[in-house]
Design an enzyme around this catalytic site. Structure first.
Site, short mmCIF file in Angstrom:
data_model
loop_
_atom_site.label_atom_id
_atom_site.label_comp_id
_atom_site.label_asym_id
_atom_site.label_seq_id
_atom_site.Cartn_x
_atom_site.Cartn_y
_atom_site.Cartn_z
N THR A 124 0.85 -1.19 0.00
CA THR A 124 0.00 0.00 0.00
C THR A 124 0.89 1.24 0.00
OG1 THR A 124 -0.09 0.26 2.41
CG2 THR A 124 -1.64 -1.30 1.42
N ARG A 125 0.30 2.42 0.24
CA ARG A 125 1.08 3.64 0.35
C ARG A 125 1.53 3.90 1.78
NH1 ARG A 125 -0.87 8.51 -0.60
NH2 ARG A 125 -3.06 7.90 -0.42
N LYS A 126 1.39 2.92 2.64
CA LYS A 126 1.93 3.04 4.00
C LYS A 126 3.42 2.75 3.94
CE LYS A 126 -2.39 1.77 6.29
NZ LYS A 126 -3.10 0.78 7.12
N THR A 127 4.16 3.78 3.55
CA THR A 127 5.59 3.65 3.31
C THR A 127 6.36 4.71 4.08
OG1 THR A 127 5.35 5.06 1.36
CG2 THR A 127 5.25 2.68 1.00
N ILE A 260 5.46 -3.71 4.49
CA ILE A 260 6.50 -2.70 4.67
C ILE A 260 6.62 -2.30 6.14
CG2 ILE A 260 7.17 -0.32 4.15
CD1 ILE A 260 6.00 -0.81 1.32
#
Length: 274
Positions: A124-127, A260
Site C-alpha cells: 500500500t502507500r503506508k511507506t 513494509i
C-alpha cells in the site's frame, strides 16, 4: 537511484565534518558484504549506486529477489578505506531494510500460492517518506505487486471521498480525469460493491471485511454477472497470521500495509578483509 538522492543520503549520514571515517589511513582496501541470516535479497541496485558514486569497485552476481543463506557474500568491494567506511552504514541500511521487506513478501506469497494460483499480494502507500519507491521495488523483488506508487497512478475513491460526494458522483468525476487511469473504489458492504461495479469501477477494494464476507461478496457479484467485469481487492487488517483465510476466498488482490511497516530488517554486515 538519482544522483541527488545519493548525495542527500550521504549528506545526512556524513554531516558537516566526518570525524569517524577520516581517522583511518585512506589506503586501498578490500571488503565483503554478507548475509548473517537466510533472506530474500533486495537493494542491490541501490547499494551499487552508492558504491559507484564513492568510487568503490563492487562485484556481485546477485539480483534482487535471489534467495540467500546465512554467510552468503553479497558484494566484494575494492576501494579507498575511507570511502568503504563511508558507504558501510548507508548501504547496509538499504540492504537490510529492503531485504526485510522482500523476505516478508516472499513468505506471504508462499502462503498465498499454497491456496491460490492467481491471487496476488500487494503493498500500500503506508511507506517511509522519501524512500517509498525503494520499498515498493523491494515488494516486487519478493514477488509482490507494488500497487500505486503515488496518487497520480490511478484514481482511488476511499471512504472519505464517498462521505464528501457519494459513490456515483465520485466515480463520474474520476472518469473525467482521463481514459488511461483505472478507477478503484473502496467499499465496506456487498451492496456498495455491486453499486460500484454497475457504475463502471475497474477495481473494487473490500475494506476490513472478514474472509467470509469477502467470499459472500464475490458470490453476489458473480450472481449478478459482474464478477468478471472488475478486479476485486481485499484490504485492511491483513497480516501473515490471517493471510491464509483471505487467500482461500478467490479474491484477485490481497493488499497488505504490513509488508513494509511490519517487516523486520535482515542482519547484513560489512567486513574489511584487506
Amino acid at each position: 537511484m538519482l544522483i541527488k538522492e545519493i548525495e542527500s543520503f550521504i549528506e545526512e549520514d556524513l554531516g558537516y565534518d566526518d570525524v569517524s571515517c577520516t581517522i583511518v589511513p585512506d589506503k586501498p582496501s578490500e571488503a565483503v558484504i554478507f548475509a548473517k541470516e537466510n533472506c530474500i535479497i533486495a537493494g542491490i541496485k541501490e547499494a551499487g549506486s552508492i558504491f559507484c558514486y564513492l568510487g568503490i569497485q563492487a562485484e556481485t552476481n546477485l539480483k534482487d529477489g535471489d534467495r540467500l543463506k546465512e554467510g552468503d557474500v553479497i558484494f566484494r568491494l575494492k576501494g579507498g578505506a575511507v570511502s568503504i567506511l563511508r558507504a558501510e552504514r548507508l548501504t547496509l541500511n538499504f540492504l537490510g531494510h529492503l531485504s526485510g521487506i522482500a523476505t516478508l513478501t516472499r513468505a506471504c506469497m508462499d502462503i498465498v500460492r499454497q491456496n491460490s494460483e492467481t491471487t496476488r499480494v500487494a503493498c500500500t502507500r503506508k511507506t517511509t517518506p522519501g524512500i517509498r519507491k525503494f520499498e515498493k521495488l523491494a515488494v516486487a523483488a519478493g514477488g509482490g505487486d507494488p500497487h500505486r506508487f503515488n496518487l497520480s497512478d490511478s484514481v482511488m475513491i476511499k471512504d472519505n471521498h464517498i462521505k464528501l460526494m457519494g459513490i456515483e458522483a465520485a466515480i463520474e468525476a474520476a472518469k473525467k480525469t482521463g481514459f488511461t487511469r483505472k478507477i478503484e473504489v473502496e467499499v465496506e458492504s456487498a451492496d456498495d460493491a455491486v453499486m460500484a461495479a454497475k457504475l463502471g469501477a475497474d477495481i473494487i477494494m473490500l475494506d476490513n471485511m472478514k474472509p467470509d464476507a469477502v467470499r459472500e461478496t464475490l458470490e453476489i457479484l458473480k450472481e449478478k454477472g459482474l464478477r468478471d467485469l472488475v478486479i476485486v481487492e481485499a484490504s485492511g487488517g491483513i497480516s501473515q497470521a490471517n493471510l491464509e483465510g483471505y487467500a482461500k476466498t478467490g479474491v484477485d488482490i490481497i493488499s497488505m500495509g504490513s509488508l513494509i511497516h511490519k517487516s523486520r530488517w535482515i542482519d547484513i554486515s560489512l567486513e574489511i578483509t584487506n
